[in-house]
Design an enzyme around this catalytic site. Structure first.
Site, mmCIF file in Angstrom:
data_model
loop_
_atom_site.group_PDB
_atom_site.id
_atom_site.type_symbol
_atom_site.label_atom_id
_atom_site.label_comp_id
_atom_site.label_asym_id
_atom_site.label_seq_id
_atom_site.Cartn_x
_atom_site.Cartn_y
_atom_site.Cartn_z
ATOM 1 N N GLU A 153 -7.487 -5.218 4.418
ATOM 2 C CA GLU A 153 -7.885 -3.909 3.897
ATOM 3 C C GLU A 153 -8.798 -4.076 2.674
ATOM 4 O O GLU A 153 -9.713 -3.271 2.463
ATOM 5 C CB GLU A 153 -6.642 -3.097 3.519
ATOM 6 N N GLU A 193 -0.895 1.634 9.105
ATOM 7 C CA GLU A 193 -2.093 2.264 9.645
ATOM 8 C C GLU A 193 -1.795 2.693 11.077
ATOM 9 O O GLU A 193 -0.922 2.120 11.726
ATOM 10 C CB GLU A 193 -3.294 1.300 9.667
ATOM 11 N N TYR A 248 -9.438 0.911 -5.213
ATOM 12 C CA TYR A 248 -9.029 -0.475 -5.004
ATOM 13 C C TYR A 248 -9.003 -1.279 -6.306
ATOM 14 O O TYR A 248 -8.371 -2.329 -6.380
ATOM 15 C CB TYR A 248 -9.964 -1.154 -3.984
ATOM 16 N N CYS A 289 -5.023 -0.148 -7.089
ATOM 17 C CA CYS A 289 -3.888 -0.495 -6.216
ATOM 18 C C CYS A 289 -3.805 -1.990 -5.939
ATOM 19 O O CYS A 289 -2.725 -2.590 -5.985
ATOM 20 C CB CYS A 289 -3.948 0.301 -4.921
ATOM 21 N N CYS A 344 -3.441 7.505 -1.714
ATOM 22 C CA CYS A 344 -4.755 7.566 -2.386
ATOM 23 C C CYS A 344 -5.823 8.171 -1.488
ATOM 24 O O CYS A 344 -6.724 8.861 -1.964
ATOM 25 C CB CYS A 344 -5.221 6.170 -2.765
ATOM 26 N N THR A 346 -4.488 5.045 7.276
ATOM 27 C CA THR A 346 -3.444 4.639 6.334
ATOM 28 C C THR A 346 -2.502 5.804 6.031
ATOM 29 O O THR A 346 -2.945 6.880 5.649
ATOM 30 C CB THR A 346 -4.101 4.150 5.027
ATOM 31 N N HIS A 368 -12.902 5.911 -3.094
ATOM 32 C CA HIS A 368 -11.943 4.960 -2.514
ATOM 33 C C HIS A 368 -12.233 3.530 -2.984
ATOM 34 O O HIS A 368 -11.321 2.708 -3.091
ATOM 35 C CB HIS A 368 -11.968 5.069 -0.996
ATOM 36 N N CYS A 392 0.863 -1.193 0.000
ATOM 37 C CA CYS A 392 0.000 0.000 0.000
ATOM 38 C C CYS A 392 0.893 1.234 0.000
ATOM 39 O O CYS A 392 1.755 1.378 0.853
ATOM 40 C CB CYS A 392 -0.888 -0.010 1.244
#
Lengths: 483, 111
Positions: free
Chosen positions: A447, A257, A296, A299, A104, A191, A292, A100
């Site tokens: 996640e 996180e 995904y 990413c 973003c 994050t 968001h 990650c």
């Protein structure tokens, strides 16, 4: 300034004074901490690739505010092409980091806050949008990392914010002053928080009048007085303290996180973008979550590319690459991964303009994208473990491999095909372990399940956006049913 | 153009050539290596330019990692008078194996 280099970004972090706790101790310099540093390297990659001619077409954009070339992470999407490039950029970064890369969440937050403050001002006569644009110009000019902060700890899920036993379980205003507000509460699962310059706080759920003190959006420097961070543990994180390279799986990159705590944080009014306008909190949540959920589709696909490559290499090193079931499993992994990418691209291509001019994704398709993300990475990970083999979790340590006596035994018995060194086989197995159940599994698995909203949140949105009445009409017409 | 003719090629007579890349989200070819290969084999009649060059390029080479050629946009087209489009395993929409791409581009530069 325009674009920062990766080193300038690291320097800028070193000048900050974040209050970070990890493993029971306050961290002096997060950038130098062996557990934190790989996550900073991932964010650095967002700067490094923006400087590269080979990647600038995805990594940069032209600011609609200043006309300057900026990092795409600081950009408000001005077209469906921008939305598509965002997803492709995220896939690229997943490929380059295998983890990650954290930036973003801020990009999704600025895009959501832009359109919602614009519409809020139009309806209520507030003046939040101009404040927000001033903030955004600074972010673009200084190429800053913004941490979008949405998820409150939430305490008893059956109760709304205003009826919690402890009022701080949702972030709220405790005092309104002439010059600003005092905030208390926390944001969980943040994050990239420790690698950020600013935090952009948003409300966590749709609110009612009783929860007006919790309908809150603002920005603050990440190292402001009154903000502290408690760093989240990750599976196998302390391997990074052992000084080994192989056992960590991904030596260079990672994610993180943290719990972000507001202890009577003062926020001047010019940094407040929502304060009590509870009727707009649901819209802000919906738009941020939509962006968001689109993210995904990029990413996770990039990390999936790395995992599929690692599984294929493991098959090569094991001498199993020609087995038909192994080939078929790699096909299935690719099929699942590209399906996620298709969803990310589709919800972008079907995006539309909002009143502020910023483009929003197709919310139905973005929710379908994320719903698939709650499942497919698990199946891809399962197949990767299947192909790689049990040695992935029973293999001896790097210290054993390097040991002057038992190293020879490890070398001998962990050997796969003759042409590949045992060490390389160990490296690829540790990478699969890292993504499927080590530090990177935080990003790739759990996640994928809960980030940007847990599966049921997407199903609620799919139900809302599914246009079921239209489908009934279609069926009636075909079946010859007259109303 | 070879031998003495090359040595006598004045800078002002050289053709400006520039490269632009797509973002590279899922390339099926090694774009950087391909560009290095082309640059290494360029004859002296060409001068490399960047998109900051004050004058329009004579020839632009757009290097896209896959067939979608998503970077082929009007903004880029204005940078050069003539373009050669590499898109995955293709040059100007004709299929070609990766190993032949540089050679095909160099031949097109002679036209």
């Amino acid at each position: 300034m325009g674009l920062k280099t990766a080193d300038q970004y690291e320097e800028s972090l070193r000048k900050m004074n974040l209050k970070v706790y990890l493993l029971g101790e306050q961290v002096k310099c997060p950038a130098d901490h062996p557990i934190i540093r790989p996550s900073m390297n991932s964010v650095k990659m967002t700067y490094a690739l923006a400087q590269s001619p080979e990647h600038e077409d995805l990594m940069t954009a032209k600011s609609h505010l200043t006309g300057e070339k900026i990092n795409r992470f600081c950009h408000l999407h001005q077209s469906t092409e921008d939305l598509i490039k965002k997803v492709k950029m995220q896939r690229l970064l997943g490929q380059k980091t295998g983890a990650c890369f954290q930036r973003c969440v801020g990009m999704d937050a600025i895009n959501a806050v832009d359109s919602v403050t614009f519409e809020m001002d139009k309806k209520l006569g507030t003046q939040y949008h101009d404040r927000f644009i001033r903030f955004l110009k600074m972010v673009q000019e200084e190429d800053l990392v913004v941490d979008g902060a949405m998820t409150d700890p939430k305490g008893d899920r059956s109760l709304p914010p205003s009826r919690q036993t402890d009022p701080d379980l949702y972030t709220h205003v405790v005092e309104k002053r002439k010059d600003g507000i005092i905030v208390r509460g926390a944001k969980a699962h943040q994050t990239g928080a420790v690698n950020s310059h600013w935090i952009l706080v948003m409300p966590t759920i749709a609110m009612t009048k009783d929860d007006a003190d919790y309908a809150l959006s603002f920005v603050a420097p990440a190292d402001a007085d009154g903000i502290s961070y408690i760093y989240g543990r990750q599976s196998c994180d302390t391997r990074k303290l052992e000084g080994c390279e192989i056992d960590v799986g991904n030596r260079q990159f990672g994610g993180h996180e943290a719990l972000m705590v507001f202890d009577n944080l003062f926020v001047p009014w010019e940094n407040v973008f929502m304060c009590g306008e509870y009727e707009f909190s649901g819209l802000l949540v919906e738009r941020f979550a939509g962006y968001h959920r689109q993210s995904y589709g990029g990413c996770k696909v990039g990390v999936g590319d790395v995992l599929i490559g690692a599984a294929a290499l493991a098959a090569d090193y094991n001498g199993a690459a020609k087995a038909s079931h192994v080939k078929d499993k790699l096909i299935e992994m690719t099929h699942l991964n590209e399906t996620l990418f298709s969803c990310g691209i589709a919800c972008s291509a079907q995006g539309h303009r909002t009143a502020s001019g910023t483009y929003l994704i197709d919310l139905l398709l973005a929710n379908v994208c994320k719903q698939n993300v709650t499942r497919f990475p698990y199946e891809i990970a399962r197949l990767a473990e299947d192909i790689t083999g049990g040695l992935m979790v029973t293999m001896a340590s790097e210290k054993d491999l390097r040991h002057p006596e038992i190293g020879k035994i490890v070398e001998k018995y962990f050997k796969g095909i003759a042409s590949v060194p045992t060490e390389d086989r160990c490296r690829i197995m540790r990478l699969v372990e890292n993504i499927t159940l080590g530090t990177a599994a935080v990003g790739y698995r759990t996640e994928s399940m809960h980030g940007a909203g847990s599966p049921q949140a997407q199903r609620i949105m799919i139900a809302r956006q599914g246009n079921l009445e239209h489908k009934k009409k279609l069926a009636k017409e075909i079946a010859g049913i007259k109303d | 153009m070879t031998g003495l003719a090359l040595m006598n090629c004045k800078i002002s007579e050289r053709k400006l050539i520039g490269f632009k890349y797509c973002g590279g989200c899922n390339p099926v070819i090694n774009r950087a290596q391909l560009v290095q290969d082309i640059q290494r084999r360029l004859s002296a009649e060409f001068t490399l330019a960047t998109d900051q060059s004050p004058t329009q390029w004579d020839i632009g080479i757009l290097v896209c990692g896959c067939l979608s050629a998503c970077a082929d946009k009007p903004d880029f087209r204005n940078l050069a008078r003539r373009w050669i489009i590499i898109a995955g395993n293709s040059v100007d929409y004709g299929d070609a194996p990766e190993k032949d791409l540089a050679e095909i581009v160099l031949n097109k530069l002679k036209l």
